[in-house]
Design a protein around this motif. Sequence first.
Motif, PDB file in Angstrom:
ATOM      1  N   GLU A   1       0.764  -1.257  -0.092  1.00  0.00           N
ATOM      2  CA  GLU A   1      -0.140   0.167   0.052  1.00  0.00           C
ATOM      3  C   GLU A   1       0.679   1.344   0.024  1.00  0.00           C
ATOM      4  OE1 GLU A   1      -3.404   2.144   2.594  1.00  0.00           O
ATOM      5  OE2 GLU A   1      -2.699   0.163   3.130  1.00  0.00           O
ATOM      6  N   ARG A   2       1.741   1.348   0.838  1.00  0.00           N
ATOM      7  CA  ARG A   2       2.630   2.441   0.685  1.00  0.00           C
ATOM      8  C   ARG A   2       3.353   2.877  -0.178  1.00  0.00           C
ATOM      9  NH1 ARG A   2       6.612   4.800   5.786  1.00  0.00           N
ATOM     10  NH2 ARG A   2       7.798   5.915   4.366  1.00  0.00           N
ATOM     11  N   PHE A   3       3.916   1.680  -1.161  1.00  0.00           N
ATOM     12  CA  PHE A   3       4.608   2.032  -2.339  1.00  0.00           C
ATOM     13  C   PHE A   3       3.912   1.879  -3.542  1.00  0.00           C
ATOM     14  CE2 PHE A   3       7.775   0.747   1.105  1.00  0.00           C
ATOM     15  CZ  PHE A   3       8.729   1.923   1.044  1.00  0.00           C
ATOM     16  N   ALA A   4       2.415   1.582  -3.256  1.00  0.00           N
ATOM     17  CA  ALA A   4       1.641   1.496  -4.577  1.00  0.00           C
ATOM     18  C   ALA A   4       2.265   0.601  -5.495  1.00  0.00           C
ATOM     19  CB  ALA A   4       1.490   2.821  -5.239  1.00  0.00           C
ATOM     20  N   ILE A   5       2.550  -0.774  -4.817  1.00  0.00           N
ATOM     21  CA  ILE A   5       3.124  -1.948  -5.646  1.00  0.00           C
ATOM     22  C   ILE A   5       2.328  -3.198  -5.455  1.00  0.00           C
ATOM     23  CG2 ILE A   5       5.255  -0.828  -6.110  1.00  0.00           C
ATOM     24  CD1 ILE A   5       6.068  -2.635  -3.567  1.00  0.00           C
ATOM     25  N   SER A   6       2.475  -4.054  -6.209  1.00  0.00           N
ATOM     26  CA  SER A   6       1.593  -5.285  -5.901  1.00  0.00           C
ATOM     27  C   SER A   6       2.165  -6.194  -5.042  1.00  0.00           C
ATOM     28  CB  SER A   6       1.588  -6.128  -7.104  1.00  0.00           C
ATOM     29  OG  SER A   6       2.754  -6.695  -7.573  1.00  0.00           O
ATOM     30  N   LYS A   7       1.469  -7.254  -4.406  1.00  0.00           N
ATOM     31  CA  LYS A   7       2.005  -7.685  -3.415  1.00  0.00           C
ATOM     32  C   LYS A   7       3.452  -8.854  -3.830  1.00  0.00           C
ATOM     33  CE  LYS A   7      -1.811  -8.023  -0.069  1.00  0.00           C
ATOM     34  NZ  LYS A   7      -2.771  -8.910   0.764  1.00  0.00           N
ATOM     35  N   MET A   8       2.964  -8.961  -5.244  1.00  0.00           N
ATOM     36  CA  MET A   8       4.220  -9.625  -5.734  1.00  0.00           C
ATOM     37  C   MET A   8       5.385  -9.108  -5.782  1.00  0.00           C
ATOM     38  SD  MET A   8       4.934 -12.715  -7.018  1.00  0.00           S
ATOM     39  CE  MET A   8       3.397 -13.505  -7.207  1.00  0.00           C
ATOM     40  N   THR A   9       5.220  -7.774  -6.210  1.00  0.00           N
ATOM     41  CA  THR A   9       6.520  -6.934  -6.359  1.00  0.00           C
ATOM     42  C   THR A   9       7.122  -6.733  -4.854  1.00  0.00           C
ATOM     43  OG1 THR A   9       5.647  -5.774  -8.280  1.00  0.00           O
ATOM     44  CG2 THR A   9       7.312  -4.665  -6.949  1.00  0.00           C
ATOM     45  N   ALA A  10       6.219  -6.480  -3.817  1.00  0.00           N
ATOM     46  CA  ALA A  10       6.637  -6.567  -2.598  1.00  0.00           C
ATOM     47  C   ALA A  10       7.472  -7.582  -2.247  1.00  0.00           C
ATOM     48  CB  ALA A  10       5.511  -6.212  -1.657  1.00  0.00           C
ATOM     49  N   HIS A  11       6.777  -8.757  -2.240  1.00  0.00           N
ATOM     50  CA  HIS A  11       7.417  -9.827  -2.016  1.00  0.00           C
ATOM     51  C   HIS A  11       8.673 -10.172  -2.747  1.00  0.00           C
ATOM     52  CE1 HIS A  11       7.475 -14.269  -0.968  1.00  0.00           C
ATOM     53  NE2 HIS A  11       8.115 -14.553  -2.229  1.00  0.00           N
ATOM     54  N   ARG A  12       9.023  -9.955  -3.993  1.00  0.00           N
ATOM     55  CA  ARG A  12      10.379  -9.818  -4.775  1.00  0.00           C
ATOM     56  C   ARG A  12      11.328  -8.958  -3.936  1.00  0.00           C
ATOM     57  NH1 ARG A  12       7.257 -10.011  -9.680  1.00  0.00           N
ATOM     58  NH2 ARG A  12       7.691  -7.876 -10.111  1.00  0.00           N
ATOM     59  N   ASP A  13      10.907  -7.716  -3.639  1.00  0.00           N
ATOM     60  CA  ASP A  13      11.660  -6.824  -2.881  1.00  0.00           C
ATOM     61  C   ASP A  13      12.112  -7.268  -1.555  1.00  0.00           C
ATOM     62  OD1 ASP A  13      11.271  -4.934  -4.801  1.00  0.00           O
ATOM     63  OD2 ASP A  13      10.138  -3.627  -3.696  1.00  0.00           O
ATOM     64  N   LEU A  14      11.372  -7.911  -0.935  1.00  0.00           N
ATOM     65  CA  LEU A  14      11.623  -8.513   0.508  1.00  0.00           C
ATOM     66  C   LEU A  14      12.914  -9.599   0.377  1.00  0.00           C
ATOM     67  CD1 LEU A  14       8.397  -8.392   2.388  1.00  0.00           C
ATOM     68  CD2 LEU A  14      10.149  -6.748   2.231  1.00  0.00           C
ATOM     69  N   GLU A  15      12.453 -10.332  -0.782  1.00  0.00           N
ATOM     70  CA  GLU A  15      13.194 -11.854  -0.921  1.00  0.00           C
ATOM     71  C   GLU A  15      14.709 -10.980  -1.421  1.00  0.00           C
ATOM     72  OE1 GLU A  15      13.097 -15.861  -3.607  1.00  0.00           O
ATOM     73  OE2 GLU A  15      11.954 -14.154  -4.397  1.00  0.00           O
ATOM     74  N   ILE A  16      14.818 -10.046  -2.155  1.00  0.00           N
ATOM     75  CA  ILE A  16      16.069  -9.344  -2.641  1.00  0.00           C
ATOM     76  C   ILE A  16      16.826  -8.960  -1.404  1.00  0.00           C
ATOM     77  CG2 ILE A  16      17.210  -7.571  -3.719  1.00  0.00           C
ATOM     78  CD1 ILE A  16      15.185  -8.086  -5.937  1.00  0.00           C
ATOM     79  N   LEU A  17      16.189  -8.162  -0.328  1.00  0.00           N
ATOM     80  CA  LEU A  17      16.759  -7.558   0.673  1.00  0.00           C
ATOM     81  C   LEU A  17      17.062  -8.596   1.867  1.00  0.00           C
ATOM     82  CD1 LEU A  17      14.582  -4.468   1.117  1.00  0.00           C
ATOM     83  CD2 LEU A  17      16.975  -4.502   0.305  1.00  0.00           C
ATOM     84  N   GLU A  18      16.348  -9.545   1.714  1.00  0.00           N
ATOM     85  CA  GLU A  18      16.760 -10.862   2.758  1.00  0.00           C
ATOM     86  C   GLU A  18      17.897 -11.617   2.541  1.00  0.00           C
ATOM     87  OE1 GLU A  18      14.093 -14.040   5.242  1.00  0.00           O
ATOM     88  OE2 GLU A  18      14.035 -14.309   2.893  1.00  0.00           O
ATOM     89  N   GLN A  19      18.077 -11.757   0.997  1.00  0.00           N
ATOM     90  CA  GLN A  19      19.078 -12.309   0.515  1.00  0.00           C
ATOM     91  C   GLN A  19      20.422 -11.517   0.663  1.00  0.00           C
ATOM     92  OE1 GLN A  19      18.114 -12.865  -3.817  1.00  0.00           O
ATOM     93  NE2 GLN A  19      17.201 -14.820  -3.689  1.00  0.00           N
ATOM     94  N   ARG A  20      20.428 -10.313   0.745  1.00  0.00           N
ATOM     95  CA  ARG A  20      21.366  -9.497   1.103  1.00  0.00           C
ATOM     96  C   ARG A  20      21.476  -9.238   2.619  1.00  0.00           C
ATOM     97  NH1 ARG A  20      20.192  -4.823  -3.569  1.00  0.00           N
ATOM     98  NH2 ARG A  20      20.335  -6.061  -5.186  1.00  0.00           N
ATOM     99  N   GLN A  21      20.867 -10.103   3.304  1.00  0.00           N
ATOM    100  CA  GLN A  21      20.698 -10.153   4.688  1.00  0.00           C
ATOM    101  C   GLN A  21      20.734  -8.711   5.498  1.00  0.00           C
ATOM    102  OE1 GLN A  21      24.492 -12.299   6.038  1.00  0.00           O
ATOM    103  NE2 GLN A  21      23.987 -13.832   4.844  1.00  0.00           N
ATOM    104  N   LEU A  22      19.716  -8.066   4.989  1.00  0.00           N
ATOM    105  CA  LEU A  22      19.195  -6.665   5.360  1.00  0.00           C
ATOM    106  C   LEU A  22      18.050  -6.669   6.172  1.00  0.00           C
ATOM    107  CD1 LEU A  22      20.120  -4.510   2.311  1.00  0.00           C
ATOM    108  CD2 LEU A  22      21.565  -4.782   4.414  1.00  0.00           C
ATOM    109  N   LEU A  23      17.446  -7.976   6.145  1.00  0.00           N
ATOM    110  CA  LEU A  23      16.116  -7.939   6.937  1.00  0.00           C
ATOM    111  C   LEU A  23      15.765  -9.386   6.988  1.00  0.00           C
ATOM    112  CD1 LEU A  23      14.016  -8.570   4.309  1.00  0.00           C
ATOM    113  CD2 LEU A  23      13.837  -5.882   4.261  1.00  0.00           C
TER     114      LEU A  23
END
Length: 215
Positions: free
Chosen positions: A27-49
């Motif tokens: 909701e905050r970034f006006a993106i789909s849940k799928m895009t949000a899921h991909r963002d989180l996956e990328i950031l988790e792979q970089r061990q940032l969250l």
Amino acid sequence: MKPRQRYRELLAWLDSEKTLSLAEIAERFAISKMTAHRDLEILEQRQLLKRIHGGVAVLNREASQLVSAVSQGNHFGCMICRRPASQNLLYSMTLANGEQRQACCPHCGIYAHLSLGDSIVTAMTADYLFGHPHPVQNSYFILGSMVAPCCTPSMLTFECEDMARRFQLGFGGIIGRFNAALDFLRLAMRISGDGNVCCHCVGGNKQEGGGEAIT
């Protein structure tokens, strides 16, 4: 909004809230849940969250990296001038490719931001008085004070605004946030005669026998 900018804003938001749901992020970034899921996956792979059921939680990995870098003692070298650092000055950055870089002090850390720009996704600094690591965006900078324990012009960071103001009363300088620190060093570089290279960092680099400063 470009992904890198979204990553930075998401990590800053997460640092403040500690946990976020997938729906809140979408909701905050006006993106789909799928895009949000991909963002989180990328950031988790970089061990940032770290992802949790239905959302994400903060992972204070950079704070431990700050302590780890200090523990290396004289073997630690600043990415800009190759000087060693103490816990109360160290500045740690995560690049977009997941690489971790460190600077000896906020001065060199800010110079790295000016040099690398959007390549830096997140950054942590240390409270000058107590050594507590905290996000750079939350820091209060004392710019150009009489106290110059490392590179000049002096740039020191404080987690608490009240302590920054007390320090300012005794040692002078200007209080500012992250953007003010960027502007302060840009001006110092223009005054020194080169708007692209910090002569203080380059001078320190040569003095310590390190490699060339990044450009």
